[in-house]
Design a protein around this motif. Structure first.
Motif, PDB file in Angstrom:
ATOM      1  N   ALA A 112      14.237  46.975  95.206  1.00  0.00           N
ATOM      2  CA  ALA A 112      13.440  47.803  94.294  1.00  0.00           C
ATOM      3  C   ALA A 112      13.859  49.262  94.428  1.00  0.00           C
ATOM      4  O   ALA A 112      14.407  49.687  95.452  1.00  0.00           O
ATOM      5  CB  ALA A 112      11.960  47.664  94.620  1.00  0.00           C
ATOM      6  N   VAL A 113      13.558  50.034  93.377  1.00  0.00           N
ATOM      7  CA  VAL A 113      13.708  51.488  93.434  1.00  0.00           C
ATOM      8  C   VAL A 113      12.463  52.095  92.812  1.00  0.00           C
ATOM      9  O   VAL A 113      11.942  51.573  91.831  1.00  0.00           O
ATOM     10  CB  VAL A 113      15.004  51.976  92.727  1.00  0.00           C
ATOM     11  CG1 VAL A 113      15.032  51.594  91.256  1.00  0.00           C
ATOM     12  CG2 VAL A 113      15.180  53.483  92.898  1.00  0.00           C
ATOM     13  N   CYS A 114      11.959  53.135  93.442  1.00  0.00           N
ATOM     14  CA  CYS A 114      10.840  53.854  92.819  1.00  0.00           C
ATOM     15  C   CYS A 114      10.990  55.352  93.056  1.00  0.00           C
ATOM     16  O   CYS A 114      11.763  55.789  93.908  1.00  0.00           O
ATOM     17  CB  CYS A 114       9.492  53.325  93.289  1.00  0.00           C
ATOM     18  SG  CYS A 114       9.142  53.565  95.016  1.00  0.00           S
ATOM     19  N   ASN A 115      10.259  56.112  92.243  1.00  0.00           N
ATOM     20  CA  ASN A 115      10.420  57.570  92.265  1.00  0.00           C
ATOM     21  C   ASN A 115       9.939  58.176  93.586  1.00  0.00           C
ATOM     22  O   ASN A 115      10.645  58.938  94.221  1.00  0.00           O
ATOM     23  CB  ASN A 115       9.728  58.200  91.057  1.00  0.00           C
ATOM     24  CG  ASN A 115       8.312  57.695  90.831  1.00  0.00           C
ATOM     25  OD1 ASN A 115       7.885  56.690  91.406  1.00  0.00           O
ATOM     26  ND2 ASN A 115       7.577  58.371  89.986  1.00  0.00           N
ATOM     27  N   SER A 116       8.720  57.839  94.030  1.00  0.00           N
ATOM     28  CA  SER A 116       8.202  58.379  95.292  1.00  0.00           C
ATOM     29  C   SER A 116       7.000  57.554  95.728  1.00  0.00           C
ATOM     30  O   SER A 116       6.374  56.868  94.914  1.00  0.00           O
ATOM     31  CB  SER A 116       7.790  59.850  95.125  1.00  0.00           C
ATOM     32  OG  SER A 116       6.683  59.957  94.250  1.00  0.00           O
ATOM     33  N   ASN A 117       6.663  57.646  97.005  1.00  0.00           N
ATOM     34  CA  ASN A 117       5.564  56.834  97.515  1.00  0.00           C
ATOM     35  C   ASN A 117       4.193  57.455  97.261  1.00  0.00           C
ATOM     36  O   ASN A 117       3.185  56.939  97.742  1.00  0.00           O
ATOM     37  CB  ASN A 117       5.755  56.510  99.004  1.00  0.00           C
ATOM     38  CG  ASN A 117       5.680  57.742  99.883  1.00  0.00           C
ATOM     39  OD1 ASN A 117       5.466  58.856  99.414  1.00  0.00           O
ATOM     40  ND2 ASN A 117       5.876  57.549 101.172  1.00  0.00           N
ATOM     41  N   ASP A 118       4.147  58.566  96.515  1.00  0.00           N
ATOM     42  CA  ASP A 118       2.852  59.106  96.078  1.00  0.00           C
ATOM     43  C   ASP A 118       2.693  58.994  94.558  1.00  0.00           C
ATOM     44  O   ASP A 118       1.873  59.674  93.960  1.00  0.00           O
ATOM     45  CB  ASP A 118       2.639  60.550  96.552  1.00  0.00           C
ATOM     46  CG  ASP A 118       3.619  61.534  95.929  1.00  0.00           C
ATOM     47  OD1 ASP A 118       4.559  61.095  95.227  1.00  0.00           O
ATOM     48  OD2 ASP A 118       3.444  62.757  96.141  1.00  0.00           O
ATOM     49  N   ARG A 144      14.295  51.703  97.751  1.00  0.00           N
ATOM     50  CA  ARG A 144      14.800  53.070  97.876  1.00  0.00           C
ATOM     51  C   ARG A 144      13.934  53.997  97.039  1.00  0.00           C
ATOM     52  O   ARG A 144      13.342  53.575  96.036  1.00  0.00           O
ATOM     53  CB  ARG A 144      16.268  53.170  97.469  1.00  0.00           C
ATOM     54  CG  ARG A 144      16.563  52.811  96.035  1.00  0.00           C
ATOM     55  CD  ARG A 144      18.047  52.884  95.738  1.00  0.00           C
ATOM     56  NE  ARG A 144      18.537  54.252  95.768  1.00  0.00           N
ATOM     57  CZ  ARG A 144      19.826  54.592  95.779  1.00  0.00           C
ATOM     58  NH1 ARG A 144      20.741  53.643  95.820  1.00  0.00           N
ATOM     59  NH2 ARG A 144      20.198  55.842  95.777  1.00  0.00           N
ATOM     60  N   PHE A 145      13.861  55.249  97.457  1.00  0.00           N
ATOM     61  CA  PHE A 145      13.084  56.256  96.735  1.00  0.00           C
ATOM     62  C   PHE A 145      14.055  57.238  96.089  1.00  0.00           C
ATOM     63  O   PHE A 145      14.885  57.835  96.770  1.00  0.00           O
ATOM     64  CB  PHE A 145      12.105  56.952  97.680  1.00  0.00           C
ATOM     65  CG  PHE A 145      11.047  56.019  98.185  1.00  0.00           C
ATOM     66  CD1 PHE A 145       9.937  55.741  97.412  1.00  0.00           C
ATOM     67  CD2 PHE A 145      11.179  55.388  99.412  1.00  0.00           C
ATOM     68  CE1 PHE A 145       8.966  54.849  97.853  1.00  0.00           C
ATOM     69  CE2 PHE A 145      10.219  54.498  99.861  1.00  0.00           C
ATOM     70  CZ  PHE A 145       9.105  54.233  99.079  1.00  0.00           C
ATOM     71  N   SER A 146      13.948  57.359  94.776  1.00  0.00           N
ATOM     72  CA  SER A 146      14.965  58.077  94.009  1.00  0.00           C
ATOM     73  C   SER A 146      14.618  59.542  93.740  1.00  0.00           C
ATOM     74  O   SER A 146      15.496  60.348  93.475  1.00  0.00           O
ATOM     75  CB  SER A 146      15.170  57.378  92.665  1.00  0.00           C
ATOM     76  OG  SER A 146      13.999  57.538  91.863  1.00  0.00           O
TER      77      SER A 146
END
Length: 264
Positions: A112-118, A144-146
Motif C-alpha cells: 500500500a501507499v498513503c499520503n500520511s498517517n494523520d 509507504r508514506f508518500s
C-alpha cells in the motif's frame, strides 16, 4: 510586532489559480466585515493549524480529532465531486489498470501507499476497510508514506506500490486539471462516506469574528458572482457543523483497533 491573522486553503490546492481566487475573494469579504486577514501558503501544516493567529484554514478530520483539540470548527465546504454527498466524502481505492479486475481482498500481502498517517482519506479510511480482512493485525506486506495523494498516485504509476485510498475530491480535481496523473490507474472500490474536511479557526478567535467568518463563507458560496470560481474548485456550498459531526472519524479508528488493526 503584532502579526495579522492568517488565512489559507491548503488542502485542495491543485488548480492554484482557483485557490488564489478563493483566498482573494474571502479576504475581500472579510475586509468588508472589518476582519483583516493575510493569505499564507504554509509548508508545515500542523504548526499553521495550531497558530493562535489562525483566522481560517482547512484541515482533515483525522488531525482535527487526534491533534487539534483546541481549534474551533467554522464549518464544512460541500463538494460537487463524484463520491461526495452533503457534508461527507469518501476515498476511491485506486490501483494500476493491470489489477482493475481485482477486489480489495486480493491485495492481501501486497504493498500500500498513503499520503500520511494523520490523513483520514489516505490512511484512516484504508485502515478501516482492510481491518475486517486483516490477520493478526496485518493485511499489506508493506506500506509507504508518500507525502501527498499526488505522490501516492505517482508511486502507483511507477510500480512502487499496488493500492492507495485517494480522496475523491483530489481525484476529481486531478481528472479536470492534470488527467495525465491518473493515466494507467483505475478505481476498484470505495470507502464509506465520512465527514468532509473541516474549516477551522484558532481557539483565540472571538465569537463575533467567528460569526463574520461564517457569514463571509456563506456569501462566497451563495452569491452568483462567485459561482464560476467555486466550480473550478468543485465547491457547491458551505454548512456550519460542530465537532460531534467528526466523531465518526475517530469511530473508524476505534473500530479498526477493535479488530486488531492500529497501523497499515
Amino acid at each position: 510586532m503584532h502579526r495579522m491573522p492568517t488565512l489559507s486553503l491548503p488542502m485542495y490546492d491543485i488548480n492554484h489559480q482557483a485557490t488564489l481566487g478563493l483566498t482573494s475573494a474571502l479576504t475581500t469579504l472579510l475586509q468588508q466585515r472589518g476582519v483583516p486577514a493575510e493569505v499564507s501558503w504554509p509548508q508545515d501544516l500542523l504548526p499553521h493549524w495550531r497558530d493562535d493567529q489562525l483566522l481560517l484554514s482547512q484541515t482533515c478530520g483525522y488531525p482535527l480529532v487526534e491533534l487539534l483539540p483546541d481549534v474551533q470548527l467554522v464549518g464544512t465546504f460541500l463538494s460537487s465531486a463524484q463520491g461526495c454527498d452533503g457534508q461527507r466524502y469518501r476515498s476511491w481505492l485506486v490501483v494500476r489498470s493491470a489489477d482493475e479486475n481485482l477486489t480489495l481482498s486480493d491485495f492481501r500481502g501486497r504493498r500500500a501507499v498513503c499520503n500520511s498517517n494523520d490523513s483520514h482519506s489516505g490512511f484512516n479510511s484504508l485502515r478501516y476497510v482492510i481491518a475486517p480482512l486483516a490477520q493478526d493485525g496485518k493485511f499489506f506486506s508493506a506500506t509507504r508514506f508518500s507525502g501527498s495523494h499526488r505522490q501516492s498516485l505517482a508511486a502507483l504509476r511507477a510500480g512502487e506500490a499496488d493500492i492507495a485510498a485517494i480522496d475523491c475530491i483530489t481525484w476529481a480535481l486531478l481528472r479536470r486539471n492534470f488527467p495525465q496523473e491518473l493515466a494507467g490507474l483505475e478505481i476498484i472500490g470505495e470507502t464509506p462516506l465520512c465527514a468532509a474536511l473541516p474549516l477551522i479557526t484558532s481557539a483565540k478567535t472571538g465569537a463575533a469574528t467567528l460569526e463574520k467568518l461564517r457569514s463571509a463563507l456563506s456569501e462566497l458560496t451563495s452569491e452568483k458572482r462567485y459561482q464560476d470560481l467555486l466550480a473550478e474548485s468543485l465547491i457547491s456550498g458551505f454548512n456550519v457543523s460542530d465537532r460531534a459531526f467528526y466523531d465518526e472519524v475517530r469511530e473508524w479508528k476505534d473500530r479498526a483497533a477493535a479488530l486488531g488493526v492500529t497501523a497499515l
